[in-house]
Design an enzyme around this catalytic site. Structure first.
Site, mmCIF file in Angstrom:
data_model
loop_
_atom_site.group_PDB
_atom_site.id
_atom_site.type_symbol
_atom_site.label_atom_id
_atom_site.label_comp_id
_atom_site.label_asym_id
_atom_site.label_seq_id
_atom_site.Cartn_x
_atom_site.Cartn_y
_atom_site.Cartn_z
ATOM 1 N N GLU A 168 -28.483 48.404 18.426
ATOM 2 C CA GLU A 168 -28.495 47.855 17.073
ATOM 3 C C GLU A 168 -29.928 47.777 16.559
ATOM 4 O O GLU A 168 -30.880 47.878 17.323
ATOM 5 C CB GLU A 168 -27.857 46.462 17.072
ATOM 6 C CG GLU A 168 -26.405 46.453 17.502
ATOM 7 C CD GLU A 168 -25.481 47.158 16.531
ATOM 8 O OE1 GLU A 168 -25.649 47.000 15.302
ATOM 9 O OE2 GLU A 168 -24.583 47.879 16.994
ATOM 10 N N ARG A 204 -15.379 53.278 7.771
ATOM 11 C CA ARG A 204 -16.137 54.502 8.054
ATOM 12 C C ARG A 204 -15.260 55.464 8.850
ATOM 13 O O ARG A 204 -14.450 55.030 9.672
ATOM 14 C CB ARG A 204 -17.384 54.201 8.888
ATOM 15 C CG ARG A 204 -18.372 53.276 8.238
ATOM 16 C CD ARG A 204 -19.510 52.950 9.175
ATOM 17 N NE ARG A 204 -19.022 52.226 10.349
ATOM 18 C CZ ARG A 204 -19.789 51.673 11.270
ATOM 19 N NH1 ARG A 204 -21.104 51.773 11.174
ATOM 20 N NH2 ARG A 204 -19.279 51.025 12.294
ATOM 21 N N ARG A 212 -19.341 57.359 11.396
ATOM 22 C CA ARG A 212 -19.708 56.640 12.619
ATOM 23 C C ARG A 212 -19.477 57.643 13.742
ATOM 24 O O ARG A 212 -18.384 58.182 13.876
ATOM 25 C CB ARG A 212 -18.827 55.405 12.758
ATOM 26 C CG ARG A 212 -18.837 54.721 14.119
ATOM 27 C CD ARG A 212 -20.189 54.091 14.392
ATOM 28 N NE ARG A 212 -20.169 53.270 15.573
ATOM 29 C CZ ARG A 212 -20.299 53.715 16.817
ATOM 30 N NH1 ARG A 212 -20.408 54.996 17.070
ATOM 31 N NH2 ARG A 212 -20.320 52.871 17.823
#
Length: 174
Positions: free
Chosen positions: A53, A87, A45
């Site tokens: 998004e 992540r 990330r």
């Protein structure tokens, strides 16, 4: 002389804290997967940036921008933290010294994630992109991804609430 000694002492730390890998997948504008030693996949990330998004305007554009910049390339990254999904949060560098998060913000493909960043120069790049109406800043109704996610959570919560009310009414009539 002191600077040279300091650099020679710190250089191994900088070298060992950086990892490299080949980018094999782009999930969205701010999430990539790299292949590191031993053919191990690592999802990263991007630090300091939040891209639209998938369902948001410019979400696909941000993903395409990231793909154009790093897909198939070997990148260097420095892990800074881990998010709630497991992540690694990382600063990703490519083409010698380009910082991917910075390039996304500069091109108007992401917001400076000021809540998790200590680099005000990224805020200045965002302001410049906004004033020049670059990328997502063409949209006068652009909504930050963290606000978009909050709205979507509220909508989902309301749908669950309405569904439970409907179920209660059905049970009462039986």
């Amino acid at each position: 002389m002191k600077r040279l000694m300091l650099v020679s002492l710190l250089f191994p730390l900088l070298t060992f804290s950086q990892t490299s890998g080949r980018v094999i997948k782009i999930s969205d504008g701010d999430t990539i997967t790299v292949l590191i030693d031993g053919n191990q996949q690592k999802k990263l990330r991007l630090a300091e940036v939040d891209c639209p998004e998938k369902g948001q305007p410019f979400g696909k554009n941000a993903k395409q921008f990231t793909a154009n910049q790093v897909f198939g390339k070997t990148v260097n990254f420095i892990e800074t933290n881990t998010d709630r999904y497991g992540r690694s949060i990382a600063k990703v560098y490519y083409d010698k010294d380009k910082y991917l998060s910075k390039e996304l913000i500069k091109s108007g493909m992401g917001w400076w994630y000021f809540y998790y960043s200590k680099d005000p120069s990224l805020g200045k790049l965002q302001e410049k992109a906004q004033s020049e109406k670059t990328g997502l800043w063409q949209d006068v109704h652009a909504i930050a991804p963290w606000e978009y996610r909050k709205i979507k959570r509220e909508e989902a919560k309301n749908r669950r609430y309405e569904a439970s009310k409907t179920q209660m009414k059905i049970k009462q009539t039986i």
